[in-house]
Design a protein around this motif. Structure first.
Motif, mmCIF file in Angstrom:
data_model
loop_
_atom_site.group_PDB
_atom_site.id
_atom_site.type_symbol
_atom_site.label_atom_id
_atom_site.label_comp_id
_atom_site.label_asym_id
_atom_site.label_seq_id
_atom_site.Cartn_x
_atom_site.Cartn_y
_atom_site.Cartn_z
ATOM 1 N N GLN A 25 -13.254 45.822 -3.803
ATOM 2 C CA GLN A 25 -12.156 44.996 -4.282
ATOM 3 C C GLN A 25 -11.068 45.856 -4.907
ATOM 4 O O GLN A 25 -11.355 46.839 -5.591
ATOM 5 C CB GLN A 25 -12.660 43.991 -5.328
ATOM 6 C CG GLN A 25 -13.561 42.929 -4.769
ATOM 7 C CD GLN A 25 -13.842 41.841 -5.800
ATOM 8 O OE1 GLN A 25 -14.217 40.734 -5.453
ATOM 9 N NE2 GLN A 25 -13.662 42.152 -7.074
ATOM 10 N N TYR A 26 -9.823 45.486 -4.677
ATOM 11 C CA TYR A 26 -8.691 46.210 -5.253
ATOM 12 C C TYR A 26 -7.822 45.293 -6.137
ATOM 13 O O TYR A 26 -6.700 45.644 -6.476
ATOM 14 C CB TYR A 26 -7.843 46.833 -4.139
ATOM 15 C CG TYR A 26 -8.609 47.922 -3.400
ATOM 16 C CD1 TYR A 26 -8.757 49.182 -3.946
ATOM 17 C CD2 TYR A 26 -9.216 47.647 -2.175
ATOM 18 C CE1 TYR A 26 -9.464 50.163 -3.292
ATOM 19 C CE2 TYR A 26 -9.927 48.634 -1.506
ATOM 20 C CZ TYR A 26 -10.050 49.887 -2.068
ATOM 21 O OH TYR A 26 -10.767 50.877 -1.416
ATOM 22 N N LYS A 27 -8.362 44.149 -6.481
ATOM 23 C CA LYS A 27 -7.689 43.264 -7.439
ATOM 24 C C LYS A 27 -8.731 42.442 -8.164
ATOM 25 O O LYS A 27 -9.834 42.205 -7.661
ATOM 26 C CB LYS A 27 -6.685 42.352 -6.726
ATOM 27 C CG LYS A 27 -7.300 41.388 -5.714
ATOM 28 C CD LYS A 27 -6.220 40.551 -5.060
ATOM 29 C CE LYS A 27 -6.830 39.577 -4.040
ATOM 30 N NZ LYS A 27 -5.794 38.728 -3.395
ATOM 31 N N LYS A 28 -8.395 41.983 -9.347
ATOM 32 C CA LYS A 28 -9.324 41.193 -10.158
ATOM 33 C C LYS A 28 -9.344 39.743 -9.674
ATOM 34 O O LYS A 28 -8.337 39.203 -9.272
ATOM 35 C CB LYS A 28 -8.917 41.248 -11.621
ATOM 36 C CG LYS A 28 -9.093 42.638 -12.238
ATOM 37 C CD LYS A 28 -8.750 42.616 -13.714
ATOM 38 C CE LYS A 28 -8.927 43.986 -14.349
ATOM 39 N NZ LYS A 28 -8.574 43.985 -15.777
#
Length: 358
Positions: free
Chosen positions: A355-358
């Motif tokens: 994942q590259y975002k919350k």
């Protein structure tokens, strides 16, 4: 549909010719019913271009050399990235670049940004394994036995030559080997038996790199092991070249027709298994994935020293890596290439879950 396979070779490196030899052998062994091959030649100046379409029967090092359309690296790379490498469909990159500007994490970083699967080690492992000084620090931290060594940057040598000479003589002694830190194929390496030779060897090494390594000589056999895989790597049976050279240099490796391979190397069974286990340990300590060749010295007393890890071993007809696998489990040259491509695709698929975002 066939998978598009982009093969990078040549490169801005003194090992340019070795890369061409590797590319000829690899390109001639790929199953064209499964892969649509796109050779990408990188000149000595770092310019990217594509050769004329060739059949596998026409493959020679000379035919693989191409003339770039643009003489600016950014434009030449951009043309390849926006042209042949931007085509739709399944794709994978096979870098066959030896030495700096290809084996050191630079090209791997570009391929990471492009988010394409590629064969071989990632950015960190590529950088670590090519830099002999950093690799030795990693091996020391992992508790893996190696010969005494000294690393030095050019600025240190330029500032106080005499101090480095005294330090080398006191801690390493003679005979010793002087090596450019980030180069392979034994290029720029000197065997030194006195101070005059040591000074000449240091100058030679610094002509190829800004950092060098000085190592104590280990008299004995040179044992090699092929390692392959990602999370659960496996090691081949060990092998060795039979030769009578005191120093196994570039000319010895690539021009001596008397060289013979001994695979598996004649070793006791417990030592064979120990070497294979240690090769995997060193491979994992560097964070290697895909492939590497791990080289050892075995002295007359039976002591084992890890010499170095080569994250992109040669794949010519005279290279140990593919032959060790063939002698270990019957894996053919073309099957080996497909296994490595499979590891590249598997690693890339695993990374897509990050994942590259919350």
């Amino acid at each position: 549909m066939r998978t598009k396979l982009y093969v990078l070779y040549g490169g801005k490196s003194v090992e340019h010719e070795i890369s061409l030899k590797t590319a000829v052998t690899v390109l001639g062994s790929i199953d064209e019913s499964r892969f649509e091959i796109y050779p990408v030649y990188i000149t000595r100046e770092g310019l990217w271009c594509t050769p004329e379409q060739l059949t596998q029967k026409e493959l020679t090092a000379e035919h693989l050399i191409a003339e770039p359309k643009f003489h600016d690296p950014a434009r030449s790379i951009g043309e390849i990235l926006s042209g042949v490498m931007a085509m739709s469909g399944a794709k994978v990159v096979l870098p066959l670049l030896h030495g700096p500007n290809g084996e050191d994490g630079t090209v791997q970083g570009l391929l990471e940004l492009l988010n394409v699967p590629y064969v071989g080690n990632g950015v960190l492992a590529s950088a670590l394994t090519l830099d002999k000084a950093m690799s030795k620090h990693v091996l020391a931290q992992a508790g893996i036995h190696q010969t005494e060594y000294l690393a030095c940057r050019y600025e240190e040598w330029r500032t106080d030559e005499n101090m480095l000479l005294l330090k080398a003589e006191e801690s390493i002694g003679y005979p010793c080997y002087v090596k450019p830190a980030s180069l392979g194929s034994s290029i720029g390496i000197s065997r030194c038996t006195n101070r005059v030779e040591l000074i000449a060897g240091i100058h030679e090494a610094f002509s190829y790199d800004q950092k060098l390594v000085i190592e104590r000589e280990v008299i004995g056999r040179e044992i090699q092991v092929a390692v392959m895989g990602n999370g659960k790597p496996v090691a081949s049976l060990p092998g060795e070249f039979i030769h009578d050279h005191i120093f196994f240099n570039y000319e010895s490796k690539y021009m001596d027709k008397r060289l013979t391979m001994s695979i598996p190397a004649e070793l006791p069974e417990d030592l064979t298994q120990g070497i294979r286990t240690l090769a995997i340990q060193a491979y994992q300590a560097h964070g290697c994935e895909g492939l590497a060749r791990v080289d050892f010295f075995l002295d007359g007393e039976g002591r084992l020293y890890l010499n170095e890890i080569n994250a992109l071993p040669g794949f010519t007809n005279f290279s140990m890596y593919p032959v060790m696998w063939e002698r270990t489990d019957g894996t053919s040259y073309s099957e080996l290439i497909e296994h490595l491509i499979g590891h590249a695709i598997s690693r890339h698929e695993d990374k897509q879950t990050i994942q590259y975002k919350k």
